[in-house]
Design an enzyme around this catalytic site. Structure first.
Site, short mmCIF file in Angstrom:
data_model
loop_
_atom_site.label_atom_id
_atom_site.label_comp_id
_atom_site.label_asym_id
_atom_site.label_seq_id
_atom_site.Cartn_x
_atom_site.Cartn_y
_atom_site.Cartn_z
CG HIS A 182 -0.33 0.13 2.54
ND1 HIS A 182 -0.03 1.34 3.12
CD2 HIS A 182 0.05 -0.81 3.43
CE1 HIS A 182 0.50 1.15 4.31
NE2 HIS A 182 0.57 -0.15 4.52
CB CYS B 127 1.16 -3.66 5.45
SG CYS B 127 -0.40 -4.37 6.02
#
Length: 527
Positions: A430, A449
């Site tokens: 992301h 992440c």
């Protein structure tokens, strides 16, 4: 602001649920018959075979009707030579009883039938073990790590070995079963290179302060010795305690090889890397060879490959690197998992749901002080029925009964885009609302992440297979602030892996072992 900064600096922790993958079903194949020649053969007692507790060994000798098979000198010599030089591939010859087998071979003409059968079984058992270790590693990563999501490598050892045996092509089997990836080959080269370095006797470098160009520091004497040893500095040097220009350039070269900021400033990170001995670096290379045997032997036609300790993402298409991006990965406490998967969906203008850890440590204390805290961050509170909750009505004694969702936008904690891929850890790639962090040297900052630099360019690249994704289309979507998802039609594999050593153009390259995996893995390999 301090509390909010901790909220957005930490990567979005989405639970990282650790499901236990189901083992692949064992498929038994019919073992081809072994073609025996006229060399000396003896019967083998099946009870002796059973003591090894190996089903593949049992099936191998069923294929020879329980007769010895290694009567041919040339075939035996090949196996013995492979086991004896297995250290060249980062393995340990005595794991395969190389010395014991050599003793058997030295007196083979005088062995009785029982000893000849034992020797034959030992040759087969240890060569099969060696081939298995080369193909899929000595250790099982699923038993070592809970956050590694790799497919189990299936290897029909008997079919491979017997086919090579019958065709008299044993000399190609070792090369054929090893990984074909470039990094694995670079690691084998790295092992070859480091074995050319002589034994060292350089004292540990100790310096409590940074050293910059033209400084005088007694630690520079041993620093220069290290730089000369590793060939980052060449020629003769007076080995003075003065930080001269020649040493400055050598330090920059050393820093670049080790993924450090190549600024010539000798700080704690550079000192730590300089203090690695030859033996420690060799162990690091061997640990990385083991890891690469866990990974697929061949890579997909198109793929994303992330090297977690290198903080890098490469897009490779048709064996050509088409994009390179800096990334941010998980901290040592919230590690980015090792994953093999495939890209599935691009989501523009994603929302962000505050995860439990940040809720407990940051949001609840801040909300108790100021009920408008979340509203200022564009975060809405929802009850279990999906109704919006006014911050004044929020029950501070039962914060877990609500969902906290940040609206899409430039300041959203996930940024403007995320890329989804199937995994058991609820992680993804992301954007971020802290876009200035990609220039930092140490980018182990998230909660699992992977944050990607310039993500909209990356999204355009992977979506625009048919020319249907001009930049203005993406700009329009972003401007709408509406969450939109798009399937990635081009097939991309995702390899999110961990390696800290390799070589390039005959130079050794290393990265900091940010999760402290190398030394522990090497120790387990030698147990």
């Amino acid at each position: 602001m301090k509390k909010f900064y901790s909220l957005v600096v930490i990567c979005i922790f989405m639970g990282c649920k650790k499901d236990t993958p189901k083992p692949n079903p064992v498929i038994k194949k019919t073992v081809p018959a072994i073609i025996l020649t006229d060399e000396r053969k003896v019967e083998i007692d099946t009870a002796t075979i059973s003591t090894f507790k190996s089903e593949t060994l049992k099936q191998f000798y069923i294929a020879s009707e329980n007769k010895t098979v290694w009567g041919n000198l040339e075939k035996r010599t090949y196996i013995l030579s492979q086991l004896e030089k297995s250290d060249k591939l980062g393995l340990e010859p005595e794991d395969y009883k190389a010395s014991q087998l050599k003793k058997f071979e030295s007196k083979i003409s005088s062995l009785n039938d029982t000893d000849l059968a034992t020797y034959d079984i030992l040759l087969t058992y240890n060569f099969e073990k060696y081939l298995n270790h080369l193909h899929k590693g000595k250790l099982d990563p699923k038993k070592l790590y809970t956050n590694w999501d790799l497919d189990e490598k299936v290897f029909d050892i008997n079919s491979v070995l017997i086919k090579a045996f019958n065709r008299n092509k044993l000399d190609s089997i070792v090369e054929n079963i090893q990984p074909k990836t470039q990094t694995y080959k670079q690691l084998l080269k790295a092992l070859e290179i480091i074995n050319t370095f002589p034994d060292e006797d350089i004292k540990n470098i100790e310096s409590a302060e940074k050293i910059t160009l033209n400084d005088t520091n007694p630690a520079l004497i041993n620093i220069k010795k290290r730089l000369l040893y590793w060939n980052d500095m060449t020629g003769k040097d007076s080995l003075t305690s003065i930080y001269n220009k020649k040493t400055f350039e050598a330090v920059k070269k050393f820093q670049e090889r080790h993924g450090l900021a190549a600024d010539g400033v000798i700080g704690a990170g550079t000192i730590s890397a300089l203090n690695y001995s030859k033996e420690r670096r060799k162990k690091q290379i061997i640990a990385n060879l083991e890891r690469w045997r866990w990974y697929p032997n061949e890579l997909a036609e198109n793929y994303f490959i992330i090297n977690i300790p290198d903080y890098s993402l490469n897009v490779v298409e048709n064996q050509d690197t088409t994009l390179v991006r800096n990334v941010v990965v998980g901290t040592s406490k919230r590690r980015t998992p090792v994953i093999t998967s495939y890209l599935k969906t691009v989501v523009f203008n994603p929302t962000w749901t505050v995860p439990p850890t940040i809720l407990k440590e940051d949001v609840v204390p801040a909300m108790k002080r100021n009920r408008n805290y979340l509203a200022k961050k564009n975060i809405t509170i929802y009850d279990s029925s999906g109704n919006v909750v006014d911050p004044i009505a929020w029950n501070e004694n039962k914060p877990n009964r609500y969902r906290y969702v940040q609206s899409p936008g430039y300041s959203n904690s996930l940024g403007l885009m995320k890329i989804l891929f199937p995994n058991h850890h609820s992680v993804y790639l992301h954007d971020t609302n802290h876009r200035n962090i990609f220039g930092r040297n140490n980018r182990s900052m998230s909660s699992g992440c992977v944050r990607v630099e310039n993500p909209l360019e990356l999204a355009k690249h992977i979506l625009d297979e048919d020319g249907n994704w001009p930049q203005d289309r993406i700009d329009t979507i972003i401007a709408s602030k509406k969450t939109m998802s798009f399937k990635i039609t081009k097939k991309y594999a995702l390899y999110q892996w961990y390696w800290t050593a390799w070589s390039k153009k005959n130079q050794l390259l290393f990265r900091a072992d940010i999760y402290d995996l190398d030394s522990d893995l090497y120790a387990k390999l030698r147990n």
